[in-house]
Design a protein around this motif. Structure first.
Motif, PDB file in Angstrom:
ATOM      1  N   ASP A 150      -7.756 -11.679   9.272  1.00 48.56           N
ATOM      2  CA  ASP A 150      -7.197 -12.962   8.866  1.00 48.56           C
ATOM      3  C   ASP A 150      -6.603 -12.781   7.473  1.00 48.56           C
ATOM      4  O   ASP A 150      -6.746 -11.717   6.856  1.00 48.56           O
ATOM      5  N   ALA A 151      -5.914 -13.789   6.985  1.00 46.04           N
ATOM      6  CA  ALA A 151      -5.224 -13.680   5.693  1.00 46.04           C
ATOM      7  C   ALA A 151      -6.202 -13.350   4.572  1.00 46.04           C
ATOM      8  O   ALA A 151      -5.885 -12.562   3.672  1.00 46.04           O
ATOM      9  N   ALA A 152      -7.397 -13.921   4.625  1.00 45.75           N
ATOM     10  CA  ALA A 152      -8.396 -13.667   3.578  1.00 45.75           C
ATOM     11  C   ALA A 152      -8.848 -12.207   3.598  1.00 45.75           C
ATOM     12  O   ALA A 152      -9.015 -11.588   2.536  1.00 45.75           O
ATOM     13  N   LEU A 169       4.831  -9.509   9.352  1.00 49.81           N
ATOM     14  CA  LEU A 169       3.589  -9.285   8.622  1.00 49.81           C
ATOM     15  C   LEU A 169       2.439 -10.024   9.300  1.00 49.81           C
ATOM     16  O   LEU A 169       1.362  -9.460   9.529  1.00 49.81           O
ATOM     17  N   ALA A 170       2.653 -11.287   9.663  1.00 47.89           N
ATOM     18  CA  ALA A 170       1.611 -12.073  10.335  1.00 47.89           C
ATOM     19  C   ALA A 170       1.256 -11.457  11.687  1.00 47.89           C
ATOM     20  O   ALA A 170       0.081 -11.370  12.057  1.00 47.89           O
ATOM     21  N   GLU A 171       2.263 -11.002  12.421  1.00 50.62           N
ATOM     22  CA  GLU A 171       2.021 -10.379  13.730  1.00 50.62           C
ATOM     23  C   GLU A 171       1.186  -9.114  13.576  1.00 50.62           C
ATOM     24  O   GLU A 171       0.215  -8.895  14.320  1.00 50.62           O
ATOM     25  N   ALA A 172       1.530  -8.283  12.612  1.00 50.91           N
ATOM     26  CA  ALA A 172       0.790  -7.037  12.393  1.00 50.91           C
ATOM     27  C   ALA A 172      -0.636  -7.328  11.916  1.00 50.91           C
ATOM     28  O   ALA A 172      -1.583  -6.652  12.333  1.00 50.91           O
ATOM     29  N   ARG A 173      -0.796  -8.327  11.075  1.00 55.10           N
ATOM     30  CA  ARG A 173      -2.127  -8.692  10.578  1.00 55.10           C
ATOM     31  C   ARG A 173      -3.018  -9.144  11.730  1.00 55.10           C
ATOM     32  O   ARG A 173      -4.156  -8.706  11.861  1.00 55.10           O
TER      33      ARG A 173
END
Length: 133
Positions: A43-45, A33-37
């Motif tokens: 960013d997370a926000a 998920l972090a890689e795709a984001r």
């Protein structure tokens, strides 16, 4: 690990006979998920805003503390341009860096434009032959 209607262990999504090469641990889902984001340039926000949730929820998903529900996983896959199967088990359409995707699309457009120009020139030539006959 927390389990409520917004988070559930991925092990509940699979039968016990899952293949040994499937990375379905909550931590692995969070890593993907972090890689795709990041590949999507978010960013997370930003991702949290698009989902209508708090950024801390995205951070919890990415660290494997919690896991998105099935419907959230499907929405995440669509937003991030990856397949649901890649997000959940690591097989399928992986994320593509935004700049790379833009470059590939521009190349495809240029090639298509050249093909269309060639086809149009051929049609105009054929029309000219019919008109002059």
């Amino acid at each position: 690990m927390t389990t409520d209607d917004h988070t559930a262990p991925l092990t509940d999504l699979y039968e016990s006979g899952a293949s040994a090469d499937i990375d379905d641990s909550d931590r692995d889902v969070g890593r993907r998920l972090a890689e795709a984001r990041r590949a999507a340039g978010l960013d997370a926000a930003d991702l949290a805003t698009q989902l209508g949730i708090e950024p801390s929820v995205v951070e919890d998903w990415e660290t494997g503390r919690t896991t998105p529900s099935g419907h959230r996983l499907a929405r995440l896959a669509g937003l991030l341009g990856v397949s649901l199967s890649w997000l959940v088990v690591g097989h399928g359409t992986e994320p593509v860096e935004r700049d790379q995707a833009i470059s590939e699309l521009r190349q495809a457009i240029a090639m298509t434009r050249a093909q269309l120009n060639d086809a149009l020139a051929d049609l105009e030539s054929r029309l000219d032959v019919l008109i002059t006959d």
